[in-house]
Scaffold this motif. Structure first.
Motif, short mmCIF file in Angstrom:
data_model
loop_
_atom_site.label_atom_id
_atom_site.label_comp_id
_atom_site.label_asym_id
_atom_site.label_seq_id
_atom_site.Cartn_x
_atom_site.Cartn_y
_atom_site.Cartn_z
N ALA A 77 0.84 -1.20 0.00
CA ALA A 77 0.00 0.00 0.00
C ALA A 77 0.87 1.24 0.00
O ALA A 77 1.93 1.28 0.64
CB ALA A 77 -0.92 0.01 1.21
N SER A 78 0.41 2.27 -0.72
CA SER A 78 1.07 3.56 -0.76
C SER A 78 0.00 4.62 -1.01
O SER A 78 -1.00 4.33 -1.67
CB SER A 78 2.14 3.58 -1.87
OG SER A 78 2.96 4.73 -1.75
N PRO A 79 0.17 5.81 -0.48
CA PRO A 79 -0.90 6.82 -0.58
C PRO A 79 -1.29 7.16 -2.01
O PRO A 79 -0.44 7.24 -2.90
CB PRO A 79 -0.29 8.04 0.13
CG PRO A 79 0.74 7.49 1.03
CD PRO A 79 1.31 6.30 0.32
N ASP A 110 1.95 -7.69 -7.64
CA ASP A 110 0.79 -7.23 -8.40
C ASP A 110 -0.41 -6.85 -7.54
O ASP A 110 -1.41 -6.34 -8.06
CB ASP A 110 0.37 -8.29 -9.43
CG ASP A 110 0.04 -9.64 -8.80
OD1 ASP A 110 -0.09 -9.71 -7.56
OD2 ASP A 110 -0.08 -10.62 -9.55
N GLU A 111 -0.32 -7.06 -6.23
CA GLU A 111 -1.41 -6.65 -5.34
C GLU A 111 -0.99 -5.35 -4.65
O GLU A 111 -0.31 -5.35 -3.63
CB GLU A 111 -1.72 -7.73 -4.29
CG GLU A 111 -2.94 -7.38 -3.44
CD GLU A 111 -3.26 -8.41 -2.37
OE1 GLU A 111 -4.11 -8.12 -1.50
OE2 GLU A 111 -2.65 -9.50 -2.39
N VAL A 112 -1.40 -4.25 -5.24
CA VAL A 112 -1.00 -2.93 -4.77
C VAL A 112 -2.25 -2.09 -4.55
O VAL A 112 -3.17 -2.10 -5.36
CB VAL A 112 -0.07 -2.23 -5.80
CG1 VAL A 112 0.35 -0.86 -5.30
CG2 VAL A 112 1.15 -3.09 -6.09
N TYR A 113 -2.25 -1.34 -3.44
CA TYR A 113 -3.41 -0.53 -3.07
C TYR A 113 -3.01 0.93 -2.90
O TYR A 113 -1.94 1.24 -2.37
CB TYR A 113 -4.03 -1.02 -1.77
CG TYR A 113 -4.57 -2.43 -1.86
CD1 TYR A 113 -5.82 -2.68 -2.39
CD2 TYR A 113 -3.80 -3.50 -1.41
CE1 TYR A 113 -6.31 -3.98 -2.49
CE2 TYR A 113 -4.28 -4.81 -1.50
CZ TYR A 113 -5.53 -5.03 -2.04
OH TYR A 113 -6.02 -6.32 -2.15
N ALA A 114 -3.88 1.81 -3.35
CA ALA A 114 -3.71 3.24 -3.16
C ALA A 114 -4.36 3.63 -1.84
O ALA A 114 -5.47 4.16 -1.80
CB ALA A 114 -4.31 4.02 -4.33
N ALA A 140 -2.43 5.72 8.47
CA ALA A 140 -2.91 4.75 9.46
C ALA A 140 -4.00 3.86 8.89
O ALA A 140 -4.15 2.70 9.31
CB ALA A 140 -3.43 5.50 10.69
N GLN A 141 -4.76 4.37 7.93
CA GLN A 141 -5.85 3.56 7.36
C GLN A 141 -5.31 2.36 6.58
O GLN A 141 -5.94 1.31 6.53
CB GLN A 141 -6.77 4.41 6.48
CG GLN A 141 -6.09 5.20 5.37
CD GLN A 141 -5.68 6.61 5.79
OE1 GLN A 141 -5.30 6.82 6.94
NE2 GLN A 141 -5.76 7.55 4.87
N ALA A 142 -4.12 2.50 5.99
CA ALA A 142 -3.51 1.36 5.30
C ALA A 142 -3.13 0.28 6.30
O ALA A 142 -3.34 -0.92 6.06
CB ALA A 142 -2.29 1.81 4.51
N ILE A 143 -2.56 0.69 7.42
CA ILE A 143 -2.18 -0.26 8.46
C ILE A 143 -3.41 -0.98 9.00
O ILE A 143 -3.41 -2.20 9.20
CB ILE A 143 -1.42 0.45 9.60
CG1 ILE A 143 -0.26 1.28 9.06
CG2 ILE A 143 -0.95 -0.56 10.62
CD1 ILE A 143 0.74 0.54 8.20
N ALA A 144 -4.49 -0.24 9.22
CA ALA A 144 -5.74 -0.83 9.72
C ALA A 144 -6.33 -1.81 8.72
O ALA A 144 -6.80 -2.90 9.08
CB ALA A 144 -6.74 0.27 10.05
#
Length: 446
Positions: free
Chosen positions: A161-163, A186-190, A194-198
Motif C-alpha cells: 500500500a502507498s498513498p 501485483d497486489e498494490v493498493y492506493a 494509518a488507514q492502510a495499516i488498519a
C-alpha cells in the motif's frame, strides 16, 4: 536558524538521565496522534471501503471507487520508467537480495539423548502487508526494502500500500508502481497512512457485485516506514498482527570528534532533515570547535539546498541539536541513550568505536558510509526503528517474516528417562495431571 545545544559535560548522568537530556520530539504530538489513529482504525474496521474512500478524500483529495491498483497501471509505470532510475533500482535490488539471502537462519536439530530430538524450524508467515510512504517525497527505495526480505523469507502472499496521489489519477506515484512491478508485486493498493495499516491488520470485507468489489485479506505481518501516524498505527495493531518496528519519522545521530570534517557532518544532518519538518538531526561531540564549525556549515548548506524551508524547520525543532559531551566514553553512552535510527560514527578509529555501540537501528562507519548510502544502495535495509525503540527492536530483515517453530520428537525410552523429573516438577507446581499424562504412557496395557 536555531540549532539547539544540550550540554551534559560535567554531569554524571545515568542512562535514564541521558535519555531525558537528548533532543526528542514533543511528547504531546504522540498523544494527539494516538487518538486520531484510534479513530481511523475504528472507522476502517466498522465501515470498510467507505471509510477508506472518505479518508482518501480528506487526506489526499482523491475520490476512489476502489483502492486496488489495476495491473495495467503497474506495467505501464514500469514501461515508462526512466532507464537511469530503473538501472539504479535494479542495482539496489541486487545488493539487497544478496544481503537478505545471507540472513536466512538455518534450521537446528539438537539430539539430547538417544531418541530425544528437539528441532527449531524457520517457517515464513503466509501473508504480509507492506507500507510505502508518500507525502513530501517519493520512496521507490522503500518498495525494495520491504519486498526483498519478504521474498527472501519465502512469503507467498504480498500486498503493498502507498498513498493515492491526486496528480496521478488517484494512484500511487508511478515510480512506486514501477518498483513494485519490477519485483513482481501485483497486489498494490492506493491507501495511505494509518488507514492502510488498519486495512492490512483487520482486512476489508468484499462485496458481491463483481471482481472490482473484492475485499482485502488480513495479513500476518505489517512492515514499512511512515510518519508518526503510521508508526502509532503499527503500535496499536501489534498483537493483532506482527510488525517490524515503529519506523516513524526519520532521525540521524552523528558521533563526531575533532577529527571529523564539518562539511560532511552538516551535509549528513541535512540529508535526513530533508525528509520531513519533524525529522531529527542530532550531533553528539566532545569538541566545541567542531560544533561551531558544523553550525556555520548548516547555515550555508541549508540555505543552498532545494528543500531549504523544510530543512531549517527540522533543524530548528526540539528534536534536533548538538549534544556536548565530556569525552568519547560519554558520547558513546549518549548514543546508546538516544538509540538512533541511523547512527554515523565520524571519529578517529571509527570502526572500533562502532563496535562499542549497543543501541542503534543501523551504524554507518567513517566518512564514506553516509546514511544516504544505506537509504538506497548499501545492501542494508533502511526500514529501521525510531524514537528510541532501537534499544529493544531491530530493523527490517528476513527474520521479520519468519516464525521459529520448535519440534519435539521423543521415543518411549527417551521419555522414560526424564519421566521422573516431569512428575517431580509437576508436583512442585501443583499440576499433577501433567505428570499423570506421562505416567499413563507406561501403565500396564498402554
Amino acid at each position: 536558524m536555531q540549532f539547539r545545544t544540550v550540554d551534559v559535560r560535567g554531569q554524571r548522568l545515568s542512562l535514564a538521565g541521558l535519555r531525558a537530556a537528548v533532543p526528542r520530539a514533543q511528547h504531546g504530538t504522540v498523544a494527539d496522534a494516538e487518538q486520531k489513529v484510534l479513530d481511523i482504525i475504528s472507522a476502517v474496521r466498522s465501515q470498510g471501503f467507505e471509510a477508506l474512500r472518505e479518508l482518501a478524500l480528506t487526506f489526499d483529495g482523491v475520490d476512489q471507487a476502489h483502492p486496488r491498483v489495476p495491473a495495467a497501471a503497474l506495467t505501464a509505470a514500469l514501461a515508462g520508467l526512466d532507464p537511469a532510475v530503473r538501472a539504479a533500482l535494479e542495482e539496489s535490488i541486487r545488493r539487497a537480495r544478496r544481503f537478505a539471502d545471507a540472513q536466512h537462519p538455518a534450521d537446528t536439530d539438537v539430539e539430547l539423548g538417544e531418541g530425544a530430538m528437539v528441532s527449531q524450524n524457520w517457517v515464513p508467515v503466509a501473508r504480509v502487508g507492506l507500507y510505502v510512504p508518500g507525502g513530501l517525497a517519493v520512496y521507490p527505495s522503500s518498495v525494495i526494502m520491504n519486498v526483498v526480505p519478504a521474498l527472501a523469507a519465502g512469503v507467498e502472499s504480498i500486498a503493498l500500500a502507498s498513498p493515492p496521489q491526486k496528480d496521478f489519477g488517484g494512484l500511487p506515484h508511478p515510480t512506486i508502481l514501477a518498483a513494485a512491478c519490477l519485483l513482481g508485486i501485483d497486489e498494490v493498493y492506493a491507501i495511505g497512512g494509518a488507514q492502510a495499516i488498519a486495512a492490512f491488520a483487520y482486512g476489508i470485507p468484499g462485496g458481491t457485485r463483481n471482481e472490482s468489489d473484492a475485499g482485502i485479506d488480513a495479513v500476518d505481518v505489517v512492515t514499512g516506514p511512515g510518519n508518526i501516524f503510521v508508526a502509532t498505527a503499527k503500535r496499536l495493531v501489534k498483537g493483532v498482527v506482527g510488525i517490524d518496528s515503529e519506523a516513524g519519522t526519520t532521525e540521524i545521530a552523528i558521533l563526531a570528534d575533532a577529527t571529523a570534517r564539518p562539511a560532511l557532518v552538516a551535509a549528513d544532518l541535512i540529508s535526513q532533515a530533508e525528509h520531513d519538518p519533524q525529522a531529527a538531526s542530532v550531533l553528539i561531540t566532545d569538541s566545541d570547535e567542531l560544533a561551531a564549525a558544523v553550525r556555520r556549515e548548516l547555515d550555508i548548506q541549508a540555505a543552498a539546498t532545494k528543500h531549504s524551508a523544510r530543512v531549517r524547520q527540522a533543524l530548528s525543532g526540539p528534536q534536533s541539536g548538538v549534544v556536548l559531551v565530556e569525552d568519547l566514553a560519554q558520547g558513546i553512552a549518549a548514543c546508546d541513550a538516544y538509540a538512533a535510527e541511523h547512527l554515523e560514527i565520524m571519529t578517529a578509529d571509527a570502526a572500533a568505536v562502532a563496535g562499542r555501540i549497543r543501541n542503534a537501528g543501523a551504524i554507518f562507519v567513517g566518512d564514506y558510509s553516509p546514511v544516504s548510502l544505506g537509504d538506497y544502495c548499501a545492501g542494508s535495509n533502511h526500514v529501521l526503528p525510531t524514537s528510541g525503540t532501537a534499544a529493544f527492536s531491530s530493523g527490517l530483515n528476513v527474520t521479520t517474516f519468519l516464525r521459529a517453530i520448535q519440534v519435539v520428537n521423543y521415543s518411549k525410552d527417551a521419555l522414560a528417562e526424564v519421566s521422573g523429573h516431569i512428575v517431580s516438577l509437576s508436583g512442585a507446581e501443583d499440576l499433577p495431571a501433567h505428570g499423570e499424562a506421562v505416567t499413563a504412557r507406561f501403565a500396564a496395557g498402554s
